[in-house]
Scaffold this active site. Structure first.
Site, PDB file in Angstrom:
ATOM      1  N   ASP A 299      72.190  23.430  26.625  1.00 16.96           N
ATOM      2  CA  ASP A 299      71.173  23.738  27.748  1.00 16.96           C
ATOM      3  C   ASP A 299      71.996  25.023  28.536  1.00 16.96           C
ATOM      4  OD1 ASP A 299      69.386  21.813  27.294  1.00 16.96           O
ATOM      5  OD2 ASP A 299      70.141  20.344  28.732  1.00 16.96           O
TER       6      ASP A 299
ATOM      7  N   LYS B   5      66.254  26.130  29.217  1.00 15.41           N
ATOM      8  CA  LYS B   5      65.907  25.047  30.250  1.00 15.41           C
ATOM      9  C   LYS B   5      66.195  25.534  31.361  1.00 15.41           C
ATOM     10  CE  LYS B   5      64.458  20.968  28.277  1.00 15.41           C
ATOM     11  NZ  LYS B   5      65.787  19.992  28.213  1.00 15.41           N
TER      12      LYS B   5
ATOM     13  N   MET C  35      67.839  18.309  41.181  1.00 15.30           N
ATOM     14  CA  MET C  35      66.626  19.555  41.298  1.00 15.30           C
ATOM     15  C   MET C  35      65.921  19.477  42.681  1.00 15.30           C
ATOM     16  SD  MET C  35      65.239  18.484  37.410  1.00 15.30           S
ATOM     17  CE  MET C  35      65.517  16.917  37.425  1.00 15.30           C
TER      18      MET C  35
HETATM   19  N1  SAH Z   1      71.987  15.356  33.483  1.00 17.70           N
HETATM   20  C1  SAH Z   1      72.385  16.071  34.420  1.00 17.70           C
HETATM   21  C2  SAH Z   1      71.140  16.529  35.214  1.00 17.70           C
HETATM   22  C3  SAH Z   1      70.292  17.560  34.765  1.00 17.70           C
HETATM   23  S1  SAH Z   1      68.925  17.850  36.167  1.00 17.70           S
HETATM   24  C4  SAH Z   1      73.381  15.436  35.373  1.00 17.70           C
HETATM   25  O1  SAH Z   1      73.718  14.234  34.890  1.00 17.70           O
HETATM   26  O2  SAH Z   1      74.071  15.965  36.277  1.00 17.70           O
HETATM   27  C5  SAH Z   1      69.695  19.552  36.643  1.00 17.70           C
HETATM   28  C6  SAH Z   1      70.125  19.088  38.026  1.00 17.70           C
HETATM   29  O3  SAH Z   1      71.379  18.571  38.099  1.00 17.70           O
HETATM   30  C7  SAH Z   1      70.325  20.632  38.838  1.00 17.70           C
HETATM   31  O4  SAH Z   1      68.961  20.694  39.363  1.00 17.70           O
HETATM   32  C8  SAH Z   1      71.097  20.000  40.138  1.00 17.70           C
HETATM   33  O5  SAH Z   1      70.358  19.369  41.135  1.00 17.70           O
HETATM   34  C9  SAH Z   1      72.036  18.765  39.399  1.00 17.70           C
HETATM   35  N2  SAH Z   1      73.088  19.614  38.958  1.00 17.70           N
HETATM   36  C10 SAH Z   1      73.697  19.692  37.640  1.00 17.70           C
HETATM   37  N3  SAH Z   1      74.878  20.359  37.729  1.00 17.70           N
HETATM   38  C11 SAH Z   1      75.150  20.550  39.077  1.00 17.70           C
HETATM   39  C12 SAH Z   1      76.437  21.186  39.736  1.00 17.70           C
HETATM   40  N4  SAH Z   1      77.205  21.634  38.839  1.00 17.70           N
HETATM   41  N5  SAH Z   1      76.364  20.831  40.903  1.00 17.70           N
HETATM   42  C13 SAH Z   1      75.362  20.489  41.665  1.00 17.70           C
HETATM   43  N6  SAH Z   1      74.132  19.952  40.937  1.00 17.70           N
HETATM   44  C14 SAH Z   1      74.054  19.959  39.664  1.00 17.70           C
END
Ligand code: SAH
Length: 484
Positions: A255, A277, A390
Site C-alpha cells: 500500500d 490506496k 482515518m
Molecule cells: N492497518 C493499519 C490501519 C490502516 S487504515 C493499522 O493497523 O495501523 C489507515 C489509517 O491508519 C490512517 O488513516 C491513520 O489513521 C492510521 N495510521 C496508519 N499509520 C499511521 C501512523 N504512522 N501514524 C498515525 N496514524 C497512522
C-alpha cells in the site's frame, strides 16, 4: 583466479568432532566460555583443571563432560583432536600450545591469537545448519554483532527443517534426477510448504508436505501469499517474521502508506507492486487487488502483501483472504504493530489505566455520520479508550456526536501524525478541540486520534495544543484528576 580479492589468513572449515575428544585446559571463566561453545557440538569434552571453579564444575556435571582434576601433563593431550589452552596464565598457555604442536594437535590459546593454529567462530547454531563468523581474531565484538544480525534473520525452525531435509536426501537422490529438477525440488522444500509448516512447529505437517512435494516431483512451484503487517512506519517496528518473509518474497505488493524504507527491506530482486490506496493517488480497486493476489498465487509466486500497521485492522484483509480461500491459494497472516499502539507509545499513553479505563475501541469514526450512535459510542461514554483510524475528515462529527451523547467535552484527546517516524507530530487537547483537526492543513501524514480519560495519563511534554487558540495544556490538568 583469486587475484583481486582480499585473502583470508584463516580459512573456515567444519571439522568432524562427533564422539571425539576435545581438550580444554583451565579451571576459570575462560575455560567455561570455551566449554560452553564446544557444548554446542557432540564432541566428548574433557576439561583438565587442578582447581576448577564451582560454576565450571557444575557445567561439566550438567553437560556430561569429563573433569580431570589434575595439573596439566602432556599425556592429557593423547587422543584429543583439538586443544584449548584456557588457563588464564600466559606462560602456562604457551607451554600447553608448545606440547600440542609437538603432538600435531591443532591448538587455540584464549586471547593469544599469535599462539593459535585456529580460531573459534561466533556461531549461529541451527544444527545441523551452522553459520560460523570469523575475524581472524581481530574483532570478537564485530563477530558478535554480525552473529546477532544473522541470528535474527534465520528462522529458529531452520535446524529442524535441515534435519528433515537430511532424512529425505537419500530418497530424493534416488528418484529426482540430478541438476535443475533436483535444485527446484530443494528450493521448494526450503522455501515452500514444508518450510512454512516447520516455521509454525508442525513437524508432521512439514513431513507430509515434503512427501507430497516428492510425489509431485517438483512440478510447478505452488504460490503462497503472506498478508504481512508492516507496522506504523519505522523499519525497526517490523517483526522478525515479516523481515524473513520479505527476504524470501518473489513479489511485494504494498500500500501507499508503507514507507519506501520498509519495502526496501525485501529481497533485492523481488518485484515491487505498489497498489496505492491513498487519497489522491492512482490506485487499484480492492477487487483488482484481490485478482492480482490470486493471479500471482496461481503463477506460483511467493508474495508478501504488505499492509501498514496490522493487516487485520482496517486493512481489508478480510476480502483478500476470502478471495484467496475461494481460489484455493495458501496464505498466512503476520501481525504488525497497529497505528493505535504506535501512537500510544509516542505519547507514553496508557491505553488501559487502572481504575480509569479497562477496555479499548478501534474505530474509524465514519460510522458516526448516520442517525444512530453506534455501539462503541456507549463504550466511550462508559470510559473505554477510543482509537480513531482515518479520523481526520470526521473529527467534528466524532466530537459533536460524542458530546451530544453525554461524553464530557473536557475528555482528553491525543492526536499523532506519522506515529513512530522521526517526522511525528503530537497534539493534545479535549474533545471540544477535536473539530479543529479538520481545519489543519499542515498535517499531511496519517493521523491517529485517541480519546478517553486514560489519555490524561499521557506525557504532554513533547506535544503541541491541538486547538491553537486555546491556552495551556488542558489535558495535563486532567492527568492529576485521573491519578487521584
Ligand atoms: N492497518 C493499519 C490501519 C490502516 S487504515 C493499522 O493497523 O495501523 C489507515 C489509517 O491508519 C490512517 O488513516 C491513520 O489513521 C492510521 N495510521 C496508519 N499509520 C499511521 C501512523 N504512522 N501514524 C498515525 N496514524 C497512522
Amino acid at each position: 583466479m583469486t587475484k583481486d580479492i582480499a585473502r583470508l589468513n584463516a580459512f573456515p572449515v567444519f571439522m568432524r568432532v562427533e564422539g571425539k575428544a576435545v581438550l580444554v585446559v583451565g579451571g576459570g571463566e575462560e575455560a567455561l566460555a570455551k566449554a560452553r561453545l564446544l557444548g554446542q557440538s557432540s564432541a566428548r569434552l574433557r576439561v583438565v583443571a587442578e582447581a576448577a571453579e564451582p560454576e565450571l564444575v557444575d557445567w561439566i556435571a550438567a553437560n556430561d563432560a569429563e573433569l580431570v582434576a589434575e595439573a596439566f601433563r602432556p599425556e592429557h593431550l593423547d587422543g584429543a583432536v583439538l586443544v584449548f589452552a584456557a588457563t588464564g596464565d600466559e606462560a602456562q598457555d604457551s607451554a600447553i600450545c608448545a606440547e600440542a604442536r609437538r603432538k600435531c594437535i591443532p591448538v587455540n590459546a584464549v586471547d593469544r591469537p599469535e599462539l593459535c593454529d585456529f580460531f573459534t567462530p561466533a556461531l549461529v547454531n541451527r544444527a545441523p545448519l551452522a553459520i560460523a563468523i570469523g575475524t581472524e581474531g581481530a574483532g570478537p565484538v564485530l563477530a558478535q554483532i554480525v552473529r546477532a544480525r544473522i541470528d535474527r534473520l534465520l528462522s529458529p525452525s531452520l535446524g529442524a527443517l535441515a534435519g528433515l531435509a537430511n532424512s529425505f536426501r537419500g530418497t530424493v537422490e534416488k528418484i529426482v534426477p540430478k541438476g535443475g529438477e533436483r535444485r527446484r525440488f530443494w528450493n521448494e522444500f526450503f522455501s515452500g510448504a514444508p518450510a512454512r509448516a516447520m516455521e509454525i512447529g508442525h513437524i508432521s505437517e512439514a513431513r507430509r508436505a515434503a512427501t507430497e512435494l516428492l510425489a509431485r516431483r517438483a512440478g510447478p512451484a505452488t504460490g503462497h501469499i503472506a498478508l504481512v503487517g508492516a507496522g506504523p512506519g519505522a523499519e525497526d517496528l517490523l517483526t522478525l517474521r515479516a523481515q524473513r518473509l520479505l527476504m524470501d518474497a518473489d513479489v511485494i505488493v504494498h500500500d501507499a502508506l508503507v514507507p519506501e524504507a520498509v519495502v526496501a527491506m525485501g529481497r533485492r530482486d523481488s518485484e515491487r507492486l505498489p497498489v496505492g490506496k491513498r487519497k489522491g493517488c492512482h490506485s487499484k480497486s480492492q477487487a483488482e487487488i484481490n485478482e492480482l493476489l490470486v493471479a500471482l498465487g496461481q503463477e506460483g509466486k511467493r508474495v508478501v502483501r504488505l499492509k501498514s500497521g496490522d493487516p487485520l485492522v482496517f486493512g481489508r484483509a478480510g476480502e483478500e483472504m476470502q478471495a484467496l480461500r475461494e481460489a484455493g491459494i495458501s496464505y498466512e497472516v503476520v501481525p504488525g504493530v497497529t497505528a493505535a499502539f504506535a501512537a500510544a507509545a509516542d505519547f507514553e499513553l496508557p491505553l488501559t489505566l487502572r481504575g480509569v479505563s479497562s477496555s479499548m475501541v478501534f474505530t474509524t469514526g465514519h460510522d458516526l455520520k448516520g442517525g444512530t450512535l453506534p455501539d462503541w459510542g456507549k463504550l466511550a461514554i462508559s470510559g473505554a479508550t477510543v482509537a480513531i483510524y482515518m479520523g481526520r475528515s470526521v473529527a467534528a462529527d466524532v466530537a459533536s456526536r460524542l458530546i451530544e451523547a453525554g461524553l464530557s467535552s473536557d475528555t482528553a484527546v491525543a492526536v499523532v501524525e506519522n506515529a513512530s517516524l522521526s517526522s511525528r507530530r503530537r497534539f493534545h487537547g479535549t474533545l471540544a478541540d477535536l473539530p479543529s483537526l479538520e481545519e489543519r492543513s499542515d498535517l499531511t501524514g496519517p493521523v491517529m486520534t485517541i480519546i478517553g480519560d486514560a489519555v490524561a495519563g499521557a506525557n504532554f511534554e513533547r506535544s503541541e495544543p491541538l486547538a491553537t487558540h486555546r491556552r495551556g495544556k488542558p489535558a495535563a490538568r486532567q492527568a492529576e484528576g485521573a491519578v487521584a
